[in-house]
Design a protein around this motif. Sequence first.
Motif, PDB file in Angstrom:
ATOM      1  N   TYR A 134       0.823  -1.212   0.000  1.00  0.00           N
ATOM      2  CA  TYR A 134       0.000   0.000   0.000  1.00  0.00           C
ATOM      3  C   TYR A 134       0.859   1.265   0.000  1.00  0.00           C
ATOM      4  CZ  TYR A 134      -3.876  -3.153   0.728  1.00  0.00           C
ATOM      5  OH  TYR A 134      -4.811  -4.160   0.564  1.00  0.00           O
ATOM      6  N   GLN A 135       2.175   1.084  -0.177  1.00  0.00           N
ATOM      7  CA  GLN A 135       3.111   2.206  -0.289  1.00  0.00           C
ATOM      8  C   GLN A 135       2.899   3.225   0.831  1.00  0.00           C
ATOM      9  OE1 GLN A 135       2.535   3.581  -4.378  1.00  0.00           O
ATOM     10  NE2 GLN A 135       4.013   2.083  -5.134  1.00  0.00           N
ATOM     11  N   LEU A 136       2.809   2.700   2.049  1.00  0.00           N
ATOM     12  CA  LEU A 136       2.634   3.569   3.205  1.00  0.00           C
ATOM     13  C   LEU A 136       3.912   4.377   3.419  1.00  0.00           C
ATOM     14  CD1 LEU A 136       0.785   1.091   5.582  1.00  0.00           C
ATOM     15  CD2 LEU A 136      -0.196   2.870   4.129  1.00  0.00           C
ATOM     16  N   PRO A 137       3.792   5.664   3.703  1.00  0.00           N
ATOM     17  CA  PRO A 137       4.968   6.536   3.785  1.00  0.00           C
ATOM     18  C   PRO A 137       5.849   6.215   4.987  1.00  0.00           C
ATOM     19  CG  PRO A 137       3.013   7.706   4.528  1.00  0.00           C
ATOM     20  CD  PRO A 137       2.534   6.405   3.965  1.00  0.00           C
ATOM     21  N   LEU A 138       7.151   6.062   4.733  1.00  0.00           N
ATOM     22  CA  LEU A 138       8.108   5.786   5.797  1.00  0.00           C
ATOM     23  C   LEU A 138       9.257   6.779   5.690  1.00  0.00           C
ATOM     24  CD1 LEU A 138       8.333   1.870   5.593  1.00  0.00           C
ATOM     25  CD2 LEU A 138       6.912   3.243   7.131  1.00  0.00           C
ATOM     26  N   LYS A 139       9.586   7.435   6.787  1.00  0.00           N
ATOM     27  CA  LYS A 139      10.727   8.351   6.820  1.00  0.00           C
ATOM     28  C   LYS A 139      11.941   7.665   7.433  1.00  0.00           C
ATOM     29  CE  LYS A 139       7.916  12.536   6.925  1.00  0.00           C
ATOM     30  NZ  LYS A 139       7.634  13.806   7.643  1.00  0.00           N
ATOM     31  N   GLY A 140      12.013   6.369   7.228  1.00  0.00           N
ATOM     32  CA  GLY A 140      13.107   5.553   7.724  1.00  0.00           C
ATOM     33  C   GLY A 140      12.995   4.176   7.103  1.00  0.00           C
ATOM     34  N   GLY A 141      13.710   3.222   7.666  1.00  0.00           N
ATOM     35  CA  GLY A 141      13.725   1.892   7.079  1.00  0.00           C
ATOM     36  C   GLY A 141      13.353   0.797   8.066  1.00  0.00           C
ATOM     37  N   LEU A 142      12.683  -0.226   7.547  1.00  0.00           N
ATOM     38  CA  LEU A 142      12.323  -1.402   8.337  1.00  0.00           C
ATOM     39  C   LEU A 142      13.126  -2.594   7.829  1.00  0.00           C
ATOM     40  CD1 LEU A 142      10.441  -2.839  10.424  1.00  0.00           C
ATOM     41  CD2 LEU A 142       8.904  -3.320   8.505  1.00  0.00           C
ATOM     42  N   THR A 143      13.806  -3.276   8.730  1.00  0.00           N
ATOM     43  CA  THR A 143      14.566  -4.481   8.400  1.00  0.00           C
ATOM     44  C   THR A 143      13.886  -5.693   9.013  1.00  0.00           C
ATOM     45  OG1 THR A 143      16.701  -3.332   8.296  1.00  0.00           O
ATOM     46  CG2 THR A 143      16.755  -5.699   8.687  1.00  0.00           C
ATOM     47  N   LEU A 144      13.612  -6.682   8.194  1.00  0.00           N
ATOM     48  CA  LEU A 144      13.147  -7.975   8.694  1.00  0.00           C
ATOM     49  C   LEU A 144      14.366  -8.871   8.893  1.00  0.00           C
ATOM     50  CD1 LEU A 144      10.063  -8.795   6.422  1.00  0.00           C
ATOM     51  CD2 LEU A 144      10.005  -8.219   8.855  1.00  0.00           C
ATOM     52  N   ALA A 145      14.516  -9.405  10.094  1.00  0.00           N
ATOM     53  CA  ALA A 145      15.584 -10.361  10.384  1.00  0.00           C
ATOM     54  C   ALA A 145      14.918 -11.664  10.795  1.00  0.00           C
ATOM     55  CB  ALA A 145      16.493  -9.836  11.485  1.00  0.00           C
ATOM     56  N   ILE A 146      14.883 -12.619   9.880  1.00  0.00           N
ATOM     57  CA  ILE A 146      14.223 -13.903  10.132  1.00  0.00           C
ATOM     58  C   ILE A 146      15.334 -14.941  10.331  1.00  0.00           C
ATOM     59  CG2 ILE A 146      12.493 -15.528   9.328  1.00  0.00           C
ATOM     60  CD1 ILE A 146      11.586 -12.545   9.594  1.00  0.00           C
ATOM     61  N   VAL A 147      15.501 -15.376  11.573  1.00  0.00           N
ATOM     62  CA  VAL A 147      16.617 -16.264  11.893  1.00  0.00           C
ATOM     63  C   VAL A 147      16.137 -17.707  12.026  1.00  0.00           C
ATOM     64  CG1 VAL A 147      17.943 -14.427  12.962  1.00  0.00           C
ATOM     65  CG2 VAL A 147      16.410 -15.809  14.379  1.00  0.00           C
ATOM     66  N   ALA A 148      17.036 -18.624  11.663  1.00  0.00           N
ATOM     67  CA  ALA A 148      16.676 -20.041  11.627  1.00  0.00           C
ATOM     68  C   ALA A 148      17.177 -20.808  12.836  1.00  0.00           C
ATOM     69  CB  ALA A 148      17.249 -20.674  10.354  1.00  0.00           C
ATOM     70  N   ASP A 149      17.820 -20.108  13.781  1.00  0.00           N
ATOM     71  CA  ASP A 149      18.404 -20.796  14.929  1.00  0.00           C
ATOM     72  C   ASP A 149      18.215 -19.952  16.185  1.00  0.00           C
ATOM     73  OD1 ASP A 149      19.900 -22.628  16.469  1.00  0.00           O
ATOM     74  OD2 ASP A 149      21.754 -21.531  16.111  1.00  0.00           O
ATOM     75  N   GLU A 150      17.223 -20.311  16.991  1.00  0.00           N
ATOM     76  CA  GLU A 150      17.008 -19.639  18.268  1.00  0.00           C
ATOM     77  C   GLU A 150      16.792 -20.633  19.390  1.00  0.00           C
ATOM     78  OE1 GLU A 150      14.937 -17.731  21.638  1.00  0.00           O
ATOM     79  OE2 GLU A 150      14.175 -19.335  20.362  1.00  0.00           O
ATOM     80  N   GLU A 151      16.096 -21.716  19.099  1.00  0.00           N
ATOM     81  CA  GLU A 151      15.660 -22.628  20.153  1.00  0.00           C
ATOM     82  C   GLU A 151      16.798 -23.427  20.794  1.00  0.00           C
ATOM     83  OE1 GLU A 151      13.020 -22.480  21.556  1.00  0.00           O
ATOM     84  OE2 GLU A 151      11.418 -21.827  20.227  1.00  0.00           O
ATOM     85  N   THR A 152      17.956 -23.502  20.148  1.00  0.00           N
ATOM     86  CA  THR A 152      19.077 -24.236  20.726  1.00  0.00           C
ATOM     87  C   THR A 152      20.178 -23.306  21.212  1.00  0.00           C
ATOM     88  OG1 THR A 152      20.123 -24.513  18.559  1.00  0.00           O
ATOM     89  CG2 THR A 152      18.649 -26.266  19.302  1.00  0.00           C
ATOM     90  N   GLY A 153      19.849 -22.053  21.471  1.00  0.00           N
ATOM     91  CA  GLY A 153      20.826 -21.092  21.955  1.00  0.00           C
ATOM     92  C   GLY A 153      21.125 -19.984  20.987  1.00  0.00           C
ATOM     93  N   GLY A 154      20.810 -20.192  19.706  1.00  0.00           N
ATOM     94  CA  GLY A 154      20.863 -19.109  18.734  1.00  0.00           C
ATOM     95  C   GLY A 154      22.219 -18.737  18.198  1.00  0.00           C
TER      96      GLY A 154
END
Length: 420
Positions: A134-154
């Motif tokens: 929807y091209q919502l206005p952003l005056k900055g940046g959003l980073t998605l960090a999707i990690v595959a290792d957390e449950e065993t200590g990460g």
Amino acid sequence: MDKTELIALVENNQAELIELCSSLLQIPSENPDGDTAAITTFISNYLSDNGIEPLHYEANPKLVNIVANIGEEEGPQLIYCGHSDTVPVGNREKWSFDPFLGASQGGFLLGRGASDMKTGLAGLLFTAVLLKRYQLPLKGGLTLAIVADEETGGEYGVPWLLARKLIAGDGCLIAEPSNALHPTIGQKGSCSFTLTVKGIPAHGSLAPLVGRSAIVDGMAAIEKIRQVTALKGVIPEELVGLLAQSNQYLHEENPQMAGIFEMVTCNIGTIKGGTGANVVADSCVIEIDCRVPFGIQRSEVMAFVASQLAQLGIDYTVTDLGFKSEANYTLPTDPVCRAVVDNIQVVSNQAAYGVLQWACSDARHFRQYGIPVLQYGPAELSTIHGFDERVKVENVVECAKVYLLAAMDFLNGDKEDCYD
């Protein structure tokens, strides 16, 4: 769009959100001894199909992290972080439904990871897609960090990305399970170690006259070590209000846990020793997990343990076990905390505030790199890591609303004119 219109945007697209949750729940991603390749591929395709380029970082042949960016490189930077792995299913016979069912039934989403944390992860992905679509206005940046290792200590997840400067930001939200009105903004430290006690073997028929049992010495050591719970620290002045509020929350939710934030806890996790009933044990290995409150350092805990063991005259060694961290927190006044808590109140029309947590998570890594962070995600807390894991659909949708509003506020300075 104003906040009312943004909330309506989530509601009008919530079927997509629920379908996304179901899809993630239907893909096994157990850790350890699992493979997150399939779920990583699915998430990457979802993002790319919606105009967001996913970047892949292989920390381990079976563990690939995803980083994706939208918005502007200038201005405030926000990280939305989630993990795609889950704890193992365990004994399937103890589930009343298929742990990879991923269905919505009776107002709940069902399956392993429903609360920890595939539905929260879906909310983050969905939020980024709405911002892009929807091209919502952003005056900055959003980073998605999707990690595959957390449950065993990460080891191969968040700290791996941070150490390589692959993600950075002025604030971070992790979609870990939380109370619907109370995100977690601080955590106790972790101090786990292995105690190895050495004995003198002999024929079992001669004990205790001949030989020296490592198991008996280990039992004496346990009694000494457990006295660490009496250690007291000085609470930092800036945390006094947050601690009082957290204790109030705990009294209402789990009164039997009163005092948990101020005390060192000590769990004797495993004991292994001896070779047989007829042999005086020459070795005893004990794994111990202590959680350290605010105002006490890990070094103080270990110094206390050493002083207690010195009184026994036993032969022993101590080695670190698992991850280590000091107690850590983000102040409630930090912009990322305000963006989330304020919008929980907008969405729920109820009072909300951040609280401390008695355990720890990936949040500690962000704070080590100077990034303010909090945790907020949908959950049926009693089912986390258990059988018949589930979460209310309503809770998932409400969290997604908060994610969208919080991103808009944080990245646009909470200015109403930025919604137009």
